[in-house]
Design a protein around this motif. Structure first.
Motif, PDB file in Angstrom:
ATOM      1  N   PHE A  96       0.825  -1.208   0.000  1.00  0.00           N
ATOM      2  CA  PHE A  96       0.000   0.000   0.000  1.00  0.00           C
ATOM      3  C   PHE A  96       0.863   1.263   0.000  1.00  0.00           C
ATOM      4  O   PHE A  96       0.604   2.194  -0.765  1.00  0.00           O
ATOM      5  CB  PHE A  96      -0.941  -0.024   1.201  1.00  0.00           C
ATOM      6  CG  PHE A  96      -1.924   1.103   1.226  1.00  0.00           C
ATOM      7  CD1 PHE A  96      -2.834   1.280   0.205  1.00  0.00           C
ATOM      8  CD2 PHE A  96      -1.958   1.987   2.294  1.00  0.00           C
ATOM      9  CE1 PHE A  96      -3.759   2.320   0.231  1.00  0.00           C
ATOM     10  CE2 PHE A  96      -2.877   3.021   2.331  1.00  0.00           C
ATOM     11  CZ  PHE A  96      -3.779   3.192   1.300  1.00  0.00           C
ATOM     12  N   ILE A  97       1.897   1.308   0.836  1.00  0.00           N
ATOM     13  CA  ILE A  97       2.692   2.538   0.883  1.00  0.00           C
ATOM     14  C   ILE A  97       3.546   2.705  -0.373  1.00  0.00           C
ATOM     15  O   ILE A  97       4.025   3.808  -0.653  1.00  0.00           O
ATOM     16  CB  ILE A  97       3.540   2.670   2.174  1.00  0.00           C
ATOM     17  CG1 ILE A  97       4.571   1.563   2.277  1.00  0.00           C
ATOM     18  CG2 ILE A  97       2.647   2.712   3.388  1.00  0.00           C
ATOM     19  CD1 ILE A  97       5.486   1.726   3.484  1.00  0.00           C
ATOM     20  N   ARG A  98       3.671   1.643  -1.172  1.00  0.00           N
ATOM     21  CA  ARG A  98       4.371   1.761  -2.456  1.00  0.00           C
ATOM     22  C   ARG A  98       3.568   2.555  -3.481  1.00  0.00           C
ATOM     23  O   ARG A  98       4.067   2.831  -4.572  1.00  0.00           O
ATOM     24  CB  ARG A  98       4.619   0.370  -3.043  1.00  0.00           C
ATOM     25  CG  ARG A  98       5.755  -0.383  -2.413  1.00  0.00           C
ATOM     26  CD  ARG A  98       5.807  -1.773  -3.004  1.00  0.00           C
ATOM     27  NE  ARG A  98       7.136  -2.316  -2.925  1.00  0.00           N
ATOM     28  CZ  ARG A  98       7.520  -3.407  -3.563  1.00  0.00           C
ATOM     29  NH1 ARG A  98       6.674  -4.060  -4.332  1.00  0.00           N
ATOM     30  NH2 ARG A  98       8.741  -3.851  -3.444  1.00  0.00           N
ATOM     31  N   ARG A 106      -4.836   8.167   1.247  1.00  0.00           N
ATOM     32  CA  ARG A 106      -3.476   8.726   1.205  1.00  0.00           C
ATOM     33  C   ARG A 106      -3.009   9.118   2.610  1.00  0.00           C
ATOM     34  O   ARG A 106      -1.840   8.939   2.960  1.00  0.00           O
ATOM     35  CB  ARG A 106      -3.405   9.920   0.255  1.00  0.00           C
ATOM     36  CG  ARG A 106      -3.574   9.548  -1.218  1.00  0.00           C
ATOM     37  CD  ARG A 106      -3.273  10.720  -2.139  1.00  0.00           C
ATOM     38  NE  ARG A 106      -4.171  11.845  -1.936  1.00  0.00           N
ATOM     39  CZ  ARG A 106      -5.326  12.016  -2.578  1.00  0.00           C
ATOM     40  NH1 ARG A 106      -5.724  11.122  -3.487  1.00  0.00           N
ATOM     41  NH2 ARG A 106      -6.078  13.080  -2.355  1.00  0.00           N
ATOM     42  N   GLU A 107      -3.919   9.640   3.415  1.00  0.00           N
ATOM     43  CA  GLU A 107      -3.573  10.015   4.796  1.00  0.00           C
ATOM     44  C   GLU A 107      -3.168   8.777   5.591  1.00  0.00           C
ATOM     45  O   GLU A 107      -2.188   8.799   6.343  1.00  0.00           O
ATOM     46  CB  GLU A 107      -4.762  10.716   5.462  1.00  0.00           C
ATOM     47  CG  GLU A 107      -4.459  11.245   6.843  1.00  0.00           C
ATOM     48  CD  GLU A 107      -5.652  11.929   7.492  1.00  0.00           C
ATOM     49  OE1 GLU A 107      -5.462  12.522   8.573  1.00  0.00           O
ATOM     50  OE2 GLU A 107      -6.770  11.845   6.952  1.00  0.00           O
ATOM     51  N   LEU A 108      -3.916   7.683   5.427  1.00  0.00           N
ATOM     52  CA  LEU A 108      -3.562   6.438   6.105  1.00  0.00           C
ATOM     53  C   LEU A 108      -2.213   5.933   5.617  1.00  0.00           C
ATOM     54  O   LEU A 108      -1.366   5.511   6.418  1.00  0.00           O
ATOM     55  CB  LEU A 108      -4.642   5.380   5.871  1.00  0.00           C
ATOM     56  CG  LEU A 108      -4.311   3.980   6.414  1.00  0.00           C
ATOM     57  CD1 LEU A 108      -4.187   4.006   7.935  1.00  0.00           C
ATOM     58  CD2 LEU A 108      -5.360   2.972   5.967  1.00  0.00           C
ATOM     59  N   ARG A 109      -1.997   5.976   4.312  1.00  0.00           N
ATOM     60  CA  ARG A 109      -0.716   5.520   3.748  1.00  0.00           C
ATOM     61  C   ARG A 109       0.457   6.262   4.374  1.00  0.00           C
ATOM     62  O   ARG A 109       1.453   5.655   4.776  1.00  0.00           O
ATOM     63  CB  ARG A 109      -0.726   5.736   2.236  1.00  0.00           C
ATOM     64  CG  ARG A 109       0.562   5.315   1.549  1.00  0.00           C
ATOM     65  CD  ARG A 109       0.579   5.774   0.107  1.00  0.00           C
ATOM     66  NE  ARG A 109       0.611   7.228  -0.007  1.00  0.00           N
ATOM     67  CZ  ARG A 109       0.341   7.904  -1.110  1.00  0.00           C
ATOM     68  NH1 ARG A 109      -0.012   7.264  -2.212  1.00  0.00           N
ATOM     69  NH2 ARG A 109       0.405   9.223  -1.138  1.00  0.00           N
ATOM     70  N   GLU A 110       0.343   7.587   4.468  1.00  0.00           N
ATOM     71  CA  GLU A 110       1.444   8.375   5.024  1.00  0.00           C
ATOM     72  C   GLU A 110       1.616   8.123   6.518  1.00  0.00           C
ATOM     73  O   GLU A 110       2.741   8.131   7.024  1.00  0.00           O
ATOM     74  CB  GLU A 110       1.228   9.861   4.728  1.00  0.00           C
ATOM     75  CG  GLU A 110       1.257  10.180   3.236  1.00  0.00           C
ATOM     76  CD  GLU A 110       2.445   9.543   2.526  1.00  0.00           C
ATOM     77  OE1 GLU A 110       3.592   9.845   2.900  1.00  0.00           O
ATOM     78  OE2 GLU A 110       2.222   8.741   1.592  1.00  0.00           O
ATOM     79  N   ALA A 111       0.518   7.870   7.221  1.00  0.00           N
ATOM     80  CA  ALA A 111       0.613   7.542   8.649  1.00  0.00           C
ATOM     81  C   ALA A 111       1.328   6.207   8.837  1.00  0.00           C
ATOM     82  O   ALA A 111       2.173   6.054   9.735  1.00  0.00           O
ATOM     83  CB  ALA A 111      -0.785   7.493   9.269  1.00  0.00           C
ATOM     84  N   ILE A 112       1.011   5.229   7.999  1.00  0.00           N
ATOM     85  CA  ILE A 112       1.676   3.928   8.089  1.00  0.00           C
ATOM     86  C   ILE A 112       3.158   4.077   7.792  1.00  0.00           C
ATOM     87  O   ILE A 112       4.008   3.517   8.507  1.00  0.00           O
ATOM     88  CB  ILE A 112       1.015   2.913   7.131  1.00  0.00           C
ATOM     89  CG1 ILE A 112      -0.388   2.557   7.618  1.00  0.00           C
ATOM     90  CG2 ILE A 112       1.872   1.649   7.003  1.00  0.00           C
ATOM     91  CD1 ILE A 112      -1.203   1.746   6.630  1.00  0.00           C
ATOM     92  N   HIS A 113       3.482   4.843   6.758  1.00  0.00           N
ATOM     93  CA  HIS A 113       4.896   5.045   6.422  1.00  0.00           C
ATOM     94  C   HIS A 113       5.634   5.708   7.581  1.00  0.00           C
ATOM     95  O   HIS A 113       6.739   5.295   7.954  1.00  0.00           O
ATOM     96  CB  HIS A 113       5.032   5.886   5.156  1.00  0.00           C
ATOM     97  CG  HIS A 113       6.451   6.018   4.712  1.00  0.00           C
ATOM     98  ND1 HIS A 113       7.250   7.079   5.092  1.00  0.00           N
ATOM     99  CD2 HIS A 113       7.224   5.220   3.938  1.00  0.00           C
ATOM    100  CE1 HIS A 113       8.455   6.928   4.569  1.00  0.00           C
ATOM    101  NE2 HIS A 113       8.464   5.810   3.871  1.00  0.00           N
ATOM    102  N   ALA A 114       5.034   6.740   8.175  1.00  0.00           N
ATOM    103  CA  ALA A 114       5.664   7.445   9.300  1.00  0.00           C
ATOM    104  C   ALA A 114       5.832   6.518  10.503  1.00  0.00           C
ATOM    105  O   ALA A 114       6.861   6.559  11.194  1.00  0.00           O
ATOM    106  CB  ALA A 114       4.832   8.670   9.686  1.00  0.00           C
TER     107      ALA A 114
END
Length: 199
Positions: A19-21, A67-75
């Motif tokens: 997902f974060i990809r 997208r917000e969830l993706r960036e939270a997971i990446h962080a």
């Protein structure tokens, strides 16, 4: 232009990492957004979720949330892999991931002939919940020690290293690994010497 389902990358070893990809070439000048709109999000959910397809309108108004969830997971993963681990600086992403992980996930059911299928009132939200739960499991478990960043300078995608020695360098030997090997061969040919082995 939204990505087609076939353009999304799989094979990172975890749903949350796939997902974060969807922010390709993260942190580089050629970063590319693969979830720019609801249609792209519906295509991603259709490919990675338990359903054969999700109607494009199922994702209406949900792409910003995704997208917000993706960036939270990446962080959260970045913090967990750092020297200090998950601490107060990761409170906001941790709370968002926890909140989404608490949402309903797809439920299995059997049809009249005994074949399994999946059901969710909100299929997009249900897949986001699956992604968030996978991130919680990854960050809170031993597999985190096997998360690697691709050595490709223009890639940097995260992946789960399942090799026995734990020394994998590339998200994919067919793409980044192959590119690196070709570059070494070109360097050797141009200098007449031996370049470094990209391994």
């Amino acid at each position: 232009m939204p990505s087609s389902p076939s353009g999304f990358r799989a094979g990172s070893g975890r749903l949350c990492l796939d997902f974060i990809r969807t922010l390709r070439h993260r942190g580089t000048g050629s970063a590319a957004e693969e979830l720019p709109d609801p249609m792209a999000l519906a295509a991603w959910v259709s490919r990675f979720g338990p359903w054969e397809s999700v109607p494009p309108d199922a994702a209406d108004g949900r792409d910003a949330e995704a997208r917000e969830l993706r960036e939270a997971i990446h962080a959260l993963i970045a913090a967990a892999r750092g020297p200090a681990g998950v601490g107060p600086s990761a409170d906001a992403p941790r709370e968002l991931v926890n909140r989404v992980a608490a949402l309903p996930v797809p439920a299995p059911r059997l049809d009249g002939s005994g074949r399994p299928s999946w059901h969710a009132e909100d299929p997009v939200q249900a897949v986001l919940a699956l992604i968030a739960r996978d991130a919680v499991d990854l960050v809170g478990g031993p597999a985190l020690d096997r998360v690697r960043e691709c050595a490709g300078a223009d890639c940097q995608a995260l992946f789960l290293d399942t090799s026995r020695p734990g020394t994998r360098r590339w998200c994919s030997m067919n793409t980044c690994g192959n590119r690196a090997k070709k570059q070494v061969l070109r360097d050797r040919a141009s200098t007449g010497g031996r370049g470094a082995d990209p391994g």
